[in-house]
Design a protein around this motif. Structure first.
Motif, PDB file in Angstrom:
ATOM      1  N   ILE A  66      42.773 -12.196 -10.392  1.00 40.55           N
ATOM      2  CA  ILE A  66      43.147 -11.940  -9.000  1.00 40.55           C
ATOM      3  C   ILE A  66      41.894 -11.871  -8.146  1.00 40.55           C
ATOM      4  O   ILE A  66      40.773 -11.730  -8.647  1.00 40.55           O
ATOM      5  N   GLU A  98      53.105 -13.288   0.674  1.00 37.46           N
ATOM      6  CA  GLU A  98      53.985 -12.643  -0.302  1.00 37.46           C
ATOM      7  C   GLU A  98      54.484 -13.632  -1.349  1.00 37.46           C
ATOM      8  O   GLU A  98      54.573 -13.308  -2.532  1.00 37.46           O
ATOM      9  N   THR A  99      54.794 -14.847  -0.920  1.00 33.62           N
ATOM     10  CA  THR A  99      55.374 -15.788  -1.881  1.00 33.62           C
ATOM     11  C   THR A  99      54.345 -16.328  -2.878  1.00 33.62           C
ATOM     12  O   THR A  99      54.717 -16.941  -3.855  1.00 33.62           O
ATOM     13  N   VAL A 100      53.065 -16.074  -2.630  1.00 37.70           N
ATOM     14  CA  VAL A 100      52.088 -16.445  -3.666  1.00 37.70           C
ATOM     15  C   VAL A 100      51.600 -15.210  -4.419  1.00 37.70           C
ATOM     16  O   VAL A 100      50.599 -15.259  -5.138  1.00 37.70           O
ATOM     17  N   GLY A 101      52.326 -14.086  -4.265  1.00 37.67           N
ATOM     18  CA  GLY A 101      52.043 -12.912  -5.082  1.00 37.67           C
ATOM     19  C   GLY A 101      51.030 -11.955  -4.501  1.00 37.67           C
ATOM     20  O   GLY A 101      50.381 -11.222  -5.231  1.00 37.67           O
ATOM     21  N   ALA A 102      50.902 -11.941  -3.161  1.00 35.70           N
ATOM     22  CA  ALA A 102      49.909 -11.062  -2.555  1.00 35.70           C
ATOM     23  C   ALA A 102      50.486  -9.693  -2.231  1.00 35.70           C
ATOM     24  O   ALA A 102      51.666  -9.534  -1.975  1.00 35.70           O
ATOM     25  N   SER A 103      49.595  -8.727  -2.240  1.00 35.43           N
ATOM     26  CA  SER A 103      49.861  -7.417  -1.676  1.00 35.43           C
ATOM     27  C   SER A 103      48.931  -7.330  -0.470  1.00 35.43           C
ATOM     28  O   SER A 103      47.750  -7.637  -0.581  1.00 35.43           O
ATOM     29  N   SER A 160      45.301  -8.737  -1.642  1.00 38.49           N
ATOM     30  CA  SER A 160      44.923  -9.075  -3.009  1.00 38.49           C
ATOM     31  C   SER A 160      45.961 -10.042  -3.512  1.00 38.49           C
ATOM     32  O   SER A 160      47.149  -9.872  -3.217  1.00 38.49           O
ATOM     33  N   LEU A 161      45.535 -11.036  -4.284  1.00 41.69           N
ATOM     34  CA  LEU A 161      46.498 -12.052  -4.736  1.00 41.69           C
ATOM     35  C   LEU A 161      45.929 -12.816  -5.919  1.00 41.69           C
ATOM     36  O   LEU A 161      44.727 -12.734  -6.182  1.00 41.69           O
ATOM     37  N   PRO A 162      46.781 -13.543  -6.629  1.00 45.95           N
ATOM     38  CA  PRO A 162      46.272 -14.396  -7.707  1.00 45.95           C
ATOM     39  C   PRO A 162      45.171 -15.314  -7.154  1.00 45.95           C
ATOM     40  O   PRO A 162      45.286 -15.808  -6.021  1.00 45.95           O
ATOM     41  N   GLY A 199      44.141 -18.233  -7.260  1.00 43.42           N
ATOM     42  CA  GLY A 199      44.404 -19.560  -6.698  1.00 43.42           C
ATOM     43  C   GLY A 199      44.778 -19.538  -5.226  1.00 43.42           C
ATOM     44  O   GLY A 199      44.816 -20.589  -4.569  1.00 43.42           O
ATOM     45  N   GLY A 200      45.054 -18.343  -4.684  1.00 44.64           N
ATOM     46  CA  GLY A 200      45.440 -18.234  -3.273  1.00 44.64           C
ATOM     47  C   GLY A 200      44.305 -17.857  -2.352  1.00 44.64           C
ATOM     48  O   GLY A 200      44.536 -17.606  -1.162  1.00 44.64           O
ATOM     49  N   LEU A 251      44.100 -19.820   0.945  1.00 46.02           N
ATOM     50  CA  LEU A 251      45.167 -19.482   1.880  1.00 46.02           C
ATOM     51  C   LEU A 251      44.858 -18.169   2.614  1.00 46.02           C
ATOM     52  O   LEU A 251      44.998 -18.080   3.843  1.00 46.02           O
ATOM     53  N   CYS A 255      39.999  -4.330  -7.762  1.00 42.93           N
ATOM     54  CA  CYS A 255      39.271  -5.278  -6.894  1.00 42.93           C
ATOM     55  C   CYS A 255      39.462  -4.895  -5.430  1.00 42.93           C
ATOM     56  O   CYS A 255      38.532  -4.952  -4.621  1.00 42.93           O
ATOM     57  N   ALA A 256      40.687  -4.490  -5.078  1.00 48.14           N
ATOM     58  CA  ALA A 256      40.975  -4.145  -3.682  1.00 48.14           C
ATOM     59  C   ALA A 256      40.166  -2.930  -3.236  1.00 48.14           C
ATOM     60  O   ALA A 256      39.601  -2.908  -2.142  1.00 48.14           O
TER      61      ALA A 256
END
Lengths: 425, 448
Positions: A28, A74-79, A94-96, A98-99, A102, A365-366
Motif C-alpha cells: 500500500i 474508494e473503488t480502488v480500495g482507498a481510505s 492510503s490505497l493499494p 497501484g493507485g 490516481l 504508512c498513513a
C-alpha cells in the motif's frame, strides 16, 4: 529505541516540497498533503474558512465531478479523509500502491483547479453541512463548547489561537463566493504545501510521479504569514462559570505553554502527563482512587507552532461532591509539582508512555506520512520523526519542574466550570 | 506537461491474504496465536475469554463489566496504584472490553518490554484481588458513567433501539454494563463469585501481534500463563435473540437538543448466514459511505446532516441493520421520510455498477485494515468471540468478491423492511412530534 525510517526530499521548481519514505513491507501507499493554512491564518471575519475548505475540496475540481474524488478512490480500495487544525489543514489517502498516480492526479487537480468547480450551489450546501457538524460536535453534547470558551479566555481578542477551527457561523453566513475564492487563491498552491508519499514505491518512482502530476502547477504569491502569536504565561485567573443541563459537574483548566519544537514544551507536556496521564498519574491516584472526589481526570499538552501552545487539566466531580473540592485538589497538585518537582520514576514512566504513543503513531504508512508532513511543514525537518524519542528521552526532571513552575500555575490559568442546573423543588 | 483531463489508470493489486499465525498452547492448555509482524515495534497481547453475558443474574446485570474493570484494580501481589505504576513504567497501556459474548483484556507495549508487561497482564487476569473498596469505587464510577450516557444523544438512541428491537428476554435488549438498579447492589462478593464461575484457562485464547524478531513469544506467554489453574469448564452457548417486529417509532425527549439523533433499523444476519458477505456489499451501496445512496441525498443534496452511516453488525448470534446519524431539528421528519424511502427503494434492486464498486472498495481496502498489530488482534479476537475461524477474514473477502448484484439485493431484501423498521429519534420532542405524526409511520412511543 533508535528509529531509522528512510527519508528522501526534493523541492519541485514550483516550490512544492516532496518527501518520500519507501517501505515495501505492505503493498500500500499513503499520500499526505499538509497545507500551511489553519485557523490561525484566518483574519477576523473569516473564521472557519480553512475548515470550510476541508469540505469544499471534495466537491469537485476542473476535471473531477462533485463526489467523484471519493468514489474514484474508494473503488480502488482507498481510505481517505481530511482534517483541520489551528496550524494547518491536511488531506490524505492510503490505497493499494497501484493507485498512487490516481491519488496524486486527484490531489493535483484540486490544488490547481478547485475554483473551476467551486460555485454558489456547493458553497451553500457545504455551509449547511458544516453547521450540522458544529451542532453535532459542539452544540448538542454536554460541555461541547468548553474549548471555545477556554481559548477565548486564554488568549487576547484576535489572537491567532483565540478561536476554534469550526469558526463562527455568522462569518460563514456572511461569506460571499468571492471571499471564498480569494481565500483559496491566497493559501492553496504548491509552494504552500508539503506532499509526503510513504509505502510500497521506490524513491525514484515516487518523485517522478509527484513531478508528473504537480510539476506544471504554478506557484502562488507567497501567502501572508499567520500573525505572530508569541505570548508568555498567563499571569491571572480568568474564569467562566456555566450553569447548564450537564450530567455531572466539571472543571477544565487551560494553561499557555511554550511553542512546539522547544525542549520547554516537551518538558511542560511531560509535567502534564505526570499529573494526568494514564492510571498511575498523580491526579488519578489522588482524586479518583484515594479520595474518590472525581469520576475521572484527564489532561495533556496540545503542541502548537505559532509562538505559544496550550495544555489542559480536567476533572469530573463524583456525584454529590462539591466541584470546588475537585478544583482545589487540582490546584494543590499543580502547585506541588511546581514547588517540589517529580521523581525519576515518574519521569521514566511518562517518557516510556510517550515513546509507545510515538511508535504507534508511526506504525502505519498513513501515520508516518502524516508526521513526516507535519515535521517537514512546521519545522522544515522531516527527520524529526526519527529523533523525536531521543528528544523526549533527553528531558530531565529539573527541566520538567522548571517548565511547570513557569507555565503551569494556579495563579495563571483560564478555567471553565459546568455546574448542574439546580432541580426545582 | 499540463494537467491530464482524465484519471490515470490504476494497476490492479496482487492477491491478498490475512496475516498468518503460528499456534501453540500454554502448559495450562490455553491456545496462543502468534502473528509475527516485522516493523510493528508496539505489540498487542490480548486475552479473549468466552463470557456470554446472558449468564449474568438478571438483578445483577453489569456484574461482568464491574468484574472486568476491577481485574487490574489490585491483585494478590500489587495494590491498584502499584499495579498501574508497574505496568505504565514499562510503557504499556492496558484496556478491557466486554461484548455480549466475550471478555477481552489487552496490553499494547513496546516489544522491548514484552516479558514483564505480559507477566503483569497475567497477574490481572489470573490473580485479581477484588478488594471491597476497589469494587465499590467502580460501582460508583459506573453510576456516574450512566449519567454521562443519559446526556449523550447517540448513546440514548442506541439504548432505545436495543430496548425496542429485542424482546425483554434477550440480554441484548438491555445495556451491557448494567443499569442503576442492577449496579447499585453489587459488592466484591458477587464480583468474585462471577469471576470464579466464568473465568479460566479453558475458556481463554491468547493473541500476540508485533515484531517478534529475536523474541520467544511462546515462552514469554507460557511463563506468565502456564500455571493458570482455574477449574472452569466450557462456556454456555449464547441463545438465539428474540426480535420484535413491525413499523414503530420511538421518540426520546431530550430537551434543549439542537439536532435529532436518529437510528433506523431492524434484524440482520450473523456470520453463520450465507447473507453475511452479500449484506455488507448491499450496505455499502445503501448507506455505508459518504457516496452511498442515503448520504448523497441527506448530506450532499439537502445538507440535513454532517453525515449518516449504516451497517450490518452481529455478535455471535443474531445481527442488526442500523442507519444512524444526526439531523437538524426542523427537518427531522423530512430526513426520516427520505431515509425510509431510500431504504425501501433499495429493496427493488441494486445496480451491477453499484455492487461492483462496493465489492472493489470492501475487498481492496483489506491490506490497509490489517496493517497495524492492534488491528489484526481486534479482528482475530472478534472472530473468536463470534465463533468463526481466526482467518475468517479470508473467507469473508472471498464471499464478498463472489457476490452478484442479485445476491446483494436478495440479502438486503431478506432483512431490511421485511418485518418492519424501527425508527428511534432522540431530540426536542415538542418540535419533533408534529413532524413524526405527519409522516404517519404507525405507533409513536414516547420516552423521557
Amino acid at each position: 529505541m533508535p528509529l531509522n525510517y528512510p527519508l528522501a526530499e526534493q523541492t519541485l521548481d514550483n516550490g512544492l516540497r516532496v518527501v518520500v519514505s519507501s517501505d515495501r513491507a505492505v503493498p500500500i501507499v499513503a499520500v499526505n498533503l499538509w497545507y500551511d493554512v489553519g485557523s490561525r491564518h484566518e483574519p477576523p471575519g473569516l473564521t472557519g474558512f480553512a475548515h470550510l475548505f476541508e469540505h469544499l475540496m471534495f466537491q469537485g475540481s476542473r476535471n473531477v465531478q462533485s463526489g467523484q474524488h471519493f468514489s474514484l478512490l474508494e473503488t480502488v480500495g482507498a481510505s481517505l479523509n481530511a482534517s483541520t487544525f489551528f496550524d494547518r489543514t491536511n488531506y490524505f489517502e492510503s490505497l493499494p500502491s497501484g493507485g498512487l498516480d490516481l491519488a496524486l492526479w486527484l490531489e493535483a487537480d484540486r490544488m490547481g483547479y478547485l475554483l473551476d468547480a467551486l460555485n454558489q450551489e456547493n458553497l451553500d450546501n457545504q455551509r449547511d453541512v458544516v453547521k450540522e457538524e458544529k451542532r453535532q460536535s459542539y452544540d448538542n453534547r454536554p460541555y461541547g463548547d468548553s474549548y471555545e470558551r477556554l481559548v477565548r479566555l486564554l488568549f487576547p481578542e484576535n489572537h491567532p489561537y483565540s478561536h476554534m477551527t469550526i469558526g463562527s457561523m455568522a462569518d460563514l453566513d456572511a461569506a460571499s463566493l468571492e471571499d471564498v475564492h480569494a481565500f483559496f487563491r491566497t493559501h492553496y498552491g504548491p509552494n504552500n504545501a508539503v506532499l509526503t508519499i510513504v509505502g510500497d514505491v521506490s524513491v525514484e518512482d515516487a518523485f517522478d510521479a509527484a513531478k508528473r502530476y504537480f510539476g506544471h502547477l504554478p506557484a502562488i504569491p507567497t501567502p501572508p504569514p499567520a500573525p505572530d502569536g508569541t505570548i508568555g504565561p498567563l499571569t491571572e485567573v480568568l474564569r467562566d462559570d456555566v450553569t447548564d443541563d450537564v450530567p455531572s459537574d466539571l472543571v477544565t483548566m487551560m494553561f499557555r505553554l511554550p511553542p512546539d519544537g522547544t525542549p520547554e514544551l516537551d518538558a511542560a507536556g511531560l509535567a502534564l502527563d505526570v499529573l494526568a496521564a494514564g492510571q498511575s498519574g498523580r491526579l488519578n491516584r489522588r482524586l479518583v482512587r484515594d479520595e474518590q472526589i472525581a469520576q475521572s481526570v484527564s489532561g495533556g499538552a496540545l503542541p502548537l507552532i505559532g509562538g505559544v501552545s496550550f495544555g489542559t487539566l480536567t476533572g469530573i466531580a463524583s456525584d454529590g461532591v462539591d466541584l470546588q473540592k475537585v478544583e482545589e485538589a487540582l490546584l494543590e497538585e499543580i502547585e506541588k509539582l511546581a514547588e517540589s518537582g517529580i521523581t525519576a520514576d515518574e519521569l521514566a514512566t511518562v517518557q516510556a508512555q510517550a515513546e509507545r504513543d510515538w511508535l504507534e503513531q508511526l506504525s502505519t504508512c498513513a501515520g508516518r506520512a502524516d508526521e513526516i508532513s507535519h515535521h517537514a511543514l512546521l519545522f522544515g525537518d522531516p527527520n524529526r520523526i526519527n529523533t523525536r524519542i531521543d528528544h523526549i528521552r533527553a528531558v530531565t526532571a529539573e527541566q520538567v519542574q522548571a517548565a511547570a513552575r513557569e507555565w503551569i500555575r494556579a495563579s495563571g490559568r483560564a478555567q471553565v466550570t459546568y455546574r448542574r442546573t439546580e432541580e426545582e423543588a | 506537461m499540463s494537467q491530464m483531463t482524465t484519471p490515470p489508470p490504476v494497476s490492479p493489486p496482487g492477491p491478498w491474504k490475512f496475516p498468518e499465525s503460528t499456534t501453540t498452547t500454554t502448559s495450562a492448555g490455553t491456545p496462543v496465536h502468534i502473528f509475527d509482524r516485522p516493523g510493528q515495534y508496539v505489540a498487542t497481547v490480548r486475552v479473549t475469554v468466552a463470557m456470554p453475558l446472558f449468564v449474568e443474574p438478571r438483578e445483577l446485570e453489569g456484574v461482568a463489566t464491574i468484574m472486568s474493570r476491577t481485574l487490574d484494580e489490585g491483585t494478590e501481589l500489587h495494590s491498584a496504584n502499584d499495579f498501574a505504576a508497574a505496568l505504565e513504567r514499562h510503557g504499556a497501556a492496558y484496556g478491557v472490553d466486554v461484548s455480549s459474548d466475550a471478555l477481552h483484556v489487552e496490553i499494547s507495549v513496546p516489544v522491548s518490554h514484552l516479558a514483564p508487561a505480559v507477566k503483569l497482564l497475567a497477574e490481572a487476569i489470573t490473580r485479581p484481588a477484588f478488594n471491597v473498596a476497589d469494587v465499590g469505587r467502580h460501582v460508583t464510577i459506573r453510576l456516574g458513567e450512566i449519567n454521562q450516557e443519559k446526556a449523550n444523544a447517540g448513546y440514548r438512541a442506541r439504548e432505545a433501539f436495543a430496548a425496542y428491537l429485542f424482546d425483554a428476554s434477550t440480554r441484548r435488549s438491555r445495556p451491557t454494563a448494567g443499569t442503576p438498579d442492577t449496579i447499585r447492589p453489587l459488592t466484591n462478593v458477587q464480583v468474585a463469585e462471577f469471576y470464579r464461575n466464568n473465568i479460566g484457562p479453558a475458556r481463554a485464547q491468547i493473541l500476540f501481534a508485533g515484531d517478534a524478531t529475536g523474541v520467544d513469544v511462546a515462552a514469554i506467554v507460557d511463563d506468565a500463563f502456564g500455571d493458570w489453574r482455574a477449574e472452569v469448564g466450557p462456556a454456555l452457548e449464547t441463545p438465539e435473540p428474540l426480535y420484535l417486529s413491525g413499523d414503530r417509532v420511538v421518540l426520546v425527549d431530550r430537551p434543549g437538543s439542537v439536532q435529532s439523533q436518529l437510528v433506523i433499523g431492524c434484524a440482520g444476519p450473523d456470520r453463520r448466514s450465507a447473507a453475511w458477505g452479500p449484506a455488507a456489499v448491499a450496505n455499502h451501496v445503501v448507506g455505508g459511505t459518504i457516496t452511498s445512496r442515503v448520504d448523497t441525498v441527506l448530506r450532499e443534496e439537502k445538507g440535513y446532516t454532517y453525515g449518516t452511516r449504516s451497517s450490518f453488525a452481529a455478535p455471535r448470534k443474531g445481527g442488526t441493520f442500523t442507519l444512524g446519524g444526526a439531523v437538524r431539528t426542523e427537518v427531522t421528519g423530512a430526513a426520516i421520510g427520505d431515509a425510509l424511502r431510500i431504504l425501501r427503494e433499495a429493496r427493488d434492486g441494486l445496480t451491477e455498477q453499484e455492487v461492483q464498486e462496493a465489492k472493489d472498495s470492501l475487498t481492496l481496502t483489506a491490506p490497509l485494515r490489517y496493517e497495524q498489530a492492534d488491528s489484526i488482534i481486534q479482528q482475530v479476537a472478534s472472530n473468536i468471540a463470534n465463533g468463526v475461524p481466526i482467518d475468517f477474514a479470508d473467507t469473508y473477502m472471498q464471499r464478498i468478491a463472489a457476490t452478484t448484484a442479485e445476491q446483494a439485493t436478495a440479502a438486503y431484501r431478506e432483512f431490511v423492511g421485511t418485518n418492519g423498521l424501527l425508527v428511534v429519534v432522540v431530540g426536542e420532542a415538542k418540535d419533533v412530534r408534529p413532524q413524526l405524526t405527519e409522516l404517519g409511520l404507525g405507533d409513536l412511543i414516547e420516552l423521557t
